[in-house]
Design a protein around this motif. Structure first.
Motif, mmCIF file in Angstrom:
data_model
loop_
_atom_site.group_PDB
_atom_site.id
_atom_site.type_symbol
_atom_site.label_atom_id
_atom_site.label_comp_id
_atom_site.label_asym_id
_atom_site.label_seq_id
_atom_site.Cartn_x
_atom_site.Cartn_y
_atom_site.Cartn_z
ATOM 1 N N LEU A 66 0.847 -1.180 0.000
ATOM 2 C CA LEU A 66 0.000 0.000 0.000
ATOM 3 C C LEU A 66 0.884 1.232 0.000
ATOM 4 C CD1 LEU A 66 -2.740 -1.008 2.591
ATOM 5 C CD2 LEU A 66 -3.043 -0.738 0.130
ATOM 6 N N SER A 67 0.436 2.253 -0.713
ATOM 7 C CA SER A 67 1.167 3.508 -0.771
ATOM 8 C C SER A 67 0.807 4.335 0.469
ATOM 9 C CB SER A 67 0.795 4.267 -2.041
ATOM 10 O OG SER A 67 1.414 5.537 -2.061
ATOM 11 N N VAL A 68 1.833 4.840 1.156
ATOM 12 C CA VAL A 68 1.609 5.550 2.413
ATOM 13 C C VAL A 68 2.353 6.882 2.398
ATOM 14 C CG1 VAL A 68 1.996 5.516 4.903
ATOM 15 C CG2 VAL A 68 1.272 3.433 3.728
ATOM 16 N N THR A 69 1.683 7.929 2.861
ATOM 17 C CA THR A 69 2.319 9.233 3.079
ATOM 18 C C THR A 69 2.126 9.615 4.542
ATOM 19 O OG1 THR A 69 1.868 9.929 0.807
ATOM 20 C CG2 THR A 69 2.415 11.654 2.404
ATOM 21 N N LEU A 70 3.233 9.866 5.212
ATOM 22 C CA LEU A 70 3.206 10.214 6.631
ATOM 23 C C LEU A 70 3.483 11.704 6.785
ATOM 24 C CD1 LEU A 70 3.014 9.043 9.543
ATOM 25 C CD2 LEU A 70 5.502 8.790 9.475
ATOM 26 N N ALA A 71 2.706 12.377 7.648
ATOM 27 C CA ALA A 71 2.861 13.817 7.853
ATOM 28 C C ALA A 71 3.065 14.114 9.329
ATOM 29 C CB ALA A 71 1.627 14.572 7.337
ATOM 30 N N ALA A 72 4.004 15.032 9.595
ATOM 31 C CA ALA A 72 4.295 15.426 10.974
ATOM 32 C C ALA A 72 4.812 16.858 10.960
ATOM 33 C CB ALA A 72 5.328 14.493 11.591
ATOM 34 N N PRO A 73 4.742 17.562 12.103
ATOM 35 C CA PRO A 73 5.309 18.914 12.163
ATOM 36 C C PRO A 73 6.804 18.890 11.883
ATOM 37 C CG PRO A 73 3.881 18.500 14.051
ATOM 38 C CD PRO A 73 4.062 17.189 13.358
ATOM 39 N N LYS A 98 13.051 8.898 13.983
ATOM 40 C CA LYS A 98 13.600 7.912 14.913
ATOM 41 C C LYS A 98 12.560 6.857 15.281
ATOM 42 C CE LYS A 98 17.092 10.929 17.015
ATOM 43 N NZ LYS A 98 17.501 11.648 18.255
ATOM 44 N N SER A 99 11.342 7.309 15.551
ATOM 45 C CA SER A 99 10.290 6.351 15.903
ATOM 46 C C SER A 99 9.875 5.517 14.693
ATOM 47 C CB SER A 99 9.081 7.091 16.483
ATOM 48 O OG SER A 99 8.599 8.074 15.578
ATOM 49 N N LEU A 100 9.888 6.124 13.494
ATOM 50 C CA LEU A 100 9.564 5.380 12.271
ATOM 51 C C LEU A 100 10.623 4.332 11.991
ATOM 52 C CD1 LEU A 100 7.593 5.200 9.856
ATOM 53 C CD2 LEU A 100 9.098 6.776 8.639
ATOM 54 N N ARG A 101 11.891 4.694 12.248
ATOM 55 C CA ARG A 101 12.980 3.730 12.069
ATOM 56 C C ARG A 101 12.832 2.559 13.035
ATOM 57 N NH1 ARG A 101 18.980 5.930 12.953
ATOM 58 N NH2 ARG A 101 18.221 6.054 15.098
ATOM 59 N N SER A 130 -0.352 -2.147 12.048
ATOM 60 C CA SER A 130 0.721 -1.730 12.958
ATOM 61 C C SER A 130 1.131 -0.294 12.667
ATOM 62 C CB SER A 130 1.928 -2.658 12.815
ATOM 63 O OG SER A 130 1.601 -3.975 13.164
ATOM 64 N N PHE A 131 1.139 0.064 11.389
ATOM 65 C CA PHE A 131 1.485 1.431 11.018
ATOM 66 C C PHE A 131 0.426 2.416 11.521
ATOM 67 C CE2 PHE A 131 0.876 4.942 7.990
ATOM 68 C CZ PHE A 131 2.095 5.586 8.141
ATOM 69 N N LYS A 132 -0.836 2.057 11.388
ATOM 70 C CA LYS A 132 -1.905 2.930 11.864
ATOM 71 C C LYS A 132 -1.800 3.153 13.367
ATOM 72 C CE LYS A 132 -5.361 1.818 8.303
ATOM 73 N NZ LYS A 132 -6.678 1.187 8.045
ATOM 74 N N ASP A 133 -1.516 2.076 14.113
ATOM 75 C CA ASP A 133 -1.361 2.197 15.564
ATOM 76 C C ASP A 133 -0.206 3.125 15.907
ATOM 77 O OD1 ASP A 133 -3.453 0.459 15.877
ATOM 78 O OD2 ASP A 133 -2.191 -1.314 16.214
ATOM 79 N N PHE A 134 0.890 2.992 15.152
ATOM 80 C CA PHE A 134 2.069 3.833 15.370
ATOM 81 C C PHE A 134 1.724 5.309 15.136
ATOM 82 C CE2 PHE A 134 5.006 6.122 12.522
ATOM 83 C CZ PHE A 134 6.011 6.459 13.417
ATOM 84 N N ALA A 135 1.036 5.591 14.031
ATOM 85 C CA ALA A 135 0.699 6.975 13.706
ATOM 86 C C ALA A 135 -0.270 7.566 14.728
ATOM 87 C CB ALA A 135 0.101 7.045 12.304
ATOM 88 N N SER A 136 -1.259 6.780 15.126
ATOM 89 C CA SER A 136 -2.233 7.271 16.105
ATOM 90 C C SER A 136 -1.577 7.529 17.450
ATOM 91 C CB SER A 136 -3.366 6.250 16.262
ATOM 92 O OG SER A 136 -4.035 6.045 15.043
ATOM 93 N N LYS A 137 -0.699 6.630 17.858
ATOM 94 C CA LYS A 137 -0.030 6.769 19.154
ATOM 95 C C LYS A 137 0.819 8.027 19.215
ATOM 96 C CE LYS A 137 3.215 4.357 22.195
ATOM 97 N NZ LYS A 137 4.062 3.127 22.364
ATOM 98 N N ASN A 138 1.450 8.383 18.077
ATOM 99 C CA ASN A 138 2.354 9.531 18.057
ATOM 100 C C ASN A 138 1.683 10.809 17.556
ATOM 101 O OD1 ASN A 138 5.304 8.484 18.658
ATOM 102 N ND2 ASN A 138 4.331 6.931 17.369
ATOM 103 N N GLY A 139 0.426 10.696 17.142
ATOM 104 C CA GLY A 139 -0.296 11.882 16.692
ATOM 105 C C GLY A 139 0.115 12.362 15.316
ATOM 106 N N TYR A 140 0.529 11.441 14.428
ATOM 107 C CA TYR A 140 0.933 11.813 13.070
ATOM 108 C C TYR A 140 -0.232 11.576 12.108
ATOM 109 C CZ TYR A 140 5.607 11.385 15.120
ATOM 110 O OH TYR A 140 6.710 11.509 15.925
ATOM 111 N N GLU A 151 9.142 18.309 14.692
ATOM 112 C CA GLU A 151 9.217 16.958 15.248
ATOM 113 C C GLU A 151 9.795 15.950 14.262
ATOM 114 O OE1 GLU A 151 5.477 15.705 16.843
ATOM 115 O OE2 GLU A 151 5.010 17.666 17.694
ATOM 116 N N LYS A 152 10.385 16.458 13.185
ATOM 117 C CA LYS A 152 10.837 15.544 12.126
ATOM 118 C C LYS A 152 11.847 14.520 12.634
ATOM 119 C CE LYS A 152 13.241 17.144 8.568
ATOM 120 N NZ LYS A 152 13.572 17.658 7.218
ATOM 121 N N LYS A 153 12.848 14.951 13.385
ATOM 122 C CA LYS A 153 13.888 14.040 13.862
ATOM 123 C C LYS A 153 13.285 12.935 14.727
ATOM 124 C CE LYS A 153 17.451 16.292 12.108
ATOM 125 N NZ LYS A 153 18.317 15.721 11.048
#
Length: 614
Positions: A6-13, A22-25, A258-268, A16-18
């Motif tokens: 699936l094609s995914v685009t992640l957005a964050a301030p 780190k959390s994405l890694r 798992s990706f959705k849980d990660f994004a929701s947990k971090n507010g991305y 908070e990029k660094k």
């Protein structure tokens, strides 16, 4: 099977990029698309990595004799100090080695003349006596003696040539003599400098040797630096839009929750989309059970199926194992493979995928060699061990005439027929796979693949007639080829969503290409005869070495005979392995894959992840 992406685009301030990276890694799921190959920050790290790898290579090379050395850990500060020291020493070593090379050349020029005291020459020159040194032949020296304008002193011979020191002025450049010009240093000075450099090199080598206990520390630091370099590349890949940073990539469908849980947990914020037709996502193959052992071969060949292509791992493994066995063709060689696999297995205390693959290939080679009665290319092995005859199929035995009175031509023809059966079955399998896949996709062009299947079957019959002179039904062959040709011409370009009439026009316009491909199909089936040809060549080479050694296996010549056998069979085995790469792999990657329409244009799924931990 090839996992869906699936094609995914992640957005964050941006602020908070660094932390986001780190959390994405740490999550380790997103394959970053359009990854920048380099940036200023990663280039600096990559240069450091190259330097560390050079130092590590030097440590391993110099300290290679130290076995089972206890490895020591280093703090970041200690590693930095050690690395800086070794980096300077490595540069100095290169300079010293180069200087020694130049000094060696200079010494080879000076040694024949002995140690000339340069201070004496300077003293004579300052007092108006200038000396010029030459080497020349006997006749030339005699001619100089007769020349009243030339004064010289005879010296000891230099490299079997007459040597002289001319006083006052140099000889004419046209005169046949070789001038020697003393350098700025004397021979003794050169020798002293060489000793000094050799002592320094000994110290440097000892330092590197003593650093062999830090090999693991270097490996760890290289991994950490590689991880940092990748982080910088991903950072540079992010697209900053005002206060928001965006990162695009691909995630396997099975991991999307798992990706959705990660994004929701971090507010991305994120956007998930289906793969579009113009996208080329990475390929992730999920291997089931024993099929995974084909992966090392894929890695060696560097072949990756495209995301929209087939996963033919099972078929590749099955046919490749048979091809390998037929090309190597000798049960004795198969036992060698089994022994090598067993030794590696025992030493490593586990069976890796590579080891299991070697087990499988060795076993299939033993089976084929046993069925054809081939043990180290000699019928004498079977005569010495008659129980081996139990496994032989007389009609394909390489020694059928000697053992069973069956003409060798008959056995060879049977093996060739088996090769053509393999070819027709593999290419026909490709047609069946296409048919099933296209029916599921509601693609009308599956009828064209049925046409190709008909062509393959009747062309197989034609090959039997042309090569083995077997009786065939010519009307059936002609009708079959014509039927297949028509079906391909009518349905070859049909596609889902395309009107039948437009697809028909496109298909008919490609009729000449279909004609050429039909001829090519004949060549593809014929191509499988290479399995027989290479196998017979290997047998002939083994038999030749056996005959060479046969007369030496007694008396004082016994060691020589054994040496001929070992070297001969080892060479034959190596040539067989090369043939496997050239021929066995080709049949899978060309004949089979081309019929499937595969181009192997994919690239591996390689998620942004942690590869080392401090």
């Amino acid at each position: 099977m090839i996992e869906g992406m699936l094609s995914v685009t992640l957005a964050a301030p941006v602020s908070e990029k660094k932390e986001m990276l780190k959390s994405l890694r740490k999550l380790g799921l997103m394959h970053v698309s359009s990854l920048k190959k380099s940036c200023e920050a990663s280039d600096v790290i990559d240069r450091d990595i190259t330097q560390m790898m050079n130092i590590l290579s030097a440590i391993k090379e110099i300290g290679s004799k130290q076995k089972n050395l206890e490895q020591k850990s280093l703090s970041d500060k200690e590693f930095k100090e050690l690395n800086n020291n070794l980096k300077e020493l490595l540069v100095e070593k290169g300079q010293d080695v180069e200087e020694l090379r130049r000094l060696s050349m200079l010494r080879s020029e000076l040694e024949p003349w002995g140690d000339i005291d340069l201070s004496d020459l300077n003293y004579l020159t300052s007092n108006g006596i200038k000396l010029y040194f030459y080497t020349l032949g006997k006749k030339e020296k005699e001619s100089l003696k007769a020349d009243e304008n030339v004064s010289f002193i005879s010296l000891k011979e230099v490299n079997s040539m007459n040597a002289i020191a001319v006083i006052g002025k140099p000889l004419d450049k046209a005169f046949p003599a070789n001038e020697f010009i003393p350098g700025e240093v004397s021979l003794n000075q050169v020798i002293d400098r060489e000793k000094e450099l050799n002592n320094r090199l000994s110290f440097i080598n000892e330092t590197f040797s003593n650093s062999a206990c830090y090999v693991d520390a270097y490996k760890k630091q290289i991994k950490l630096s590689s991880q940092d370099s990748m982080f910088e590349k991903v950072d540079a890949t992010c697209e900053d839009v005002e206060v928001i940073t965006l990162l695009h990539g691909y995630i396997p469908q099975d991991d999307i929750s798992s990706f959705k849980d990660f994004a929701s947990k971090n507010g991305y914020a994120y956007l998930i989309d289906e793969i579009k037709d113009d996208e080329n996502p990475p390929t992730k193959i999920k291997y089931k059970g024993l099929i995974r052992i084909i992966k090392p071969l894929y890695d060696i060949l560097g072949t990756v199926p495209g995301y929209r292509e087939y996963d033919i791992s099972l078929y590749f493994l099955l046919y490749f194992s048979v091809f390998f066995a037929m090309i190597i063709g000798d049960a004795g060689y198969g036992l060698i493979f089994l022994l090598i696999a067993a030794l590696i297995h025992i030493k490593s205390k586990k069976a890796s995928d590579v080891v299991i693959l070697v087990y499988v290939l060795g076993a299939t080679t033993v089976i084929w060699g046993a069925l054809t009665g081939t043990w180290f290319g000699s019928v004498n092995v079977i005569n010495a061990l008659p129980f081996l005859k139990v496994f032989i199929i007389p009609s394909i035995c390489n020694f059928s005439e000697e053992l069973y009175g069956i003409p060798s031509v008959f056995a060879q023809n049977t093996v060739m027929k088996f090769c053509f059966i393999l070819g027709a079955s593999q290419i026909g399998l490709a047609c069946v796979i296409n048919v099933v896949s296209k029916i599921r996709a509601k693609n009308l062009s599956f009828i064209a693949d049925i046409g190709w299947l008909i062509d393959v079957l009747v062309i197989y019959m034609l090959v039997l007639f042309l090569v083995l002179n077997e009786k065939v039904n010519f009307p059936l062959i002609i009708g079959g080829v014509a039927c297949g040709f028509v079906l391909v011409c009518l349905f070859g370009k049909q596609e889902p969503g395309l009107k039948f009439s437009k697809g028909l026009v496109k298909s008919l316009s490609d009729a000449f290409t279909v004609f050429l491909n039909t001829i090519s199909c004949f060549g593809n089936v014929m191509s499988y005869i290479r399995l027989f040809a290479v196998g017979m060549a290997s047998l002939a080479i083994a038999d030749s070495f056996n005959e060479m050694a046969g007369g030496m296996l007694s008396g004082f010549a016994l060691p020589a005979g054994i040496l001929v056998l070992v070297i001969g069979h080892a060479l034959n085995l190596v040539m067989g392995l090369l043939s496997v790469v050239v021929h066995g792999v080709r049949l899978n990657l060309l004949e089979f894959s081309n019929q499937l329409g595969m181009e192997w244009t994919g690239y591996n799924y390689d998620p942004f992840r942690e590869t080392a931990i401090k």
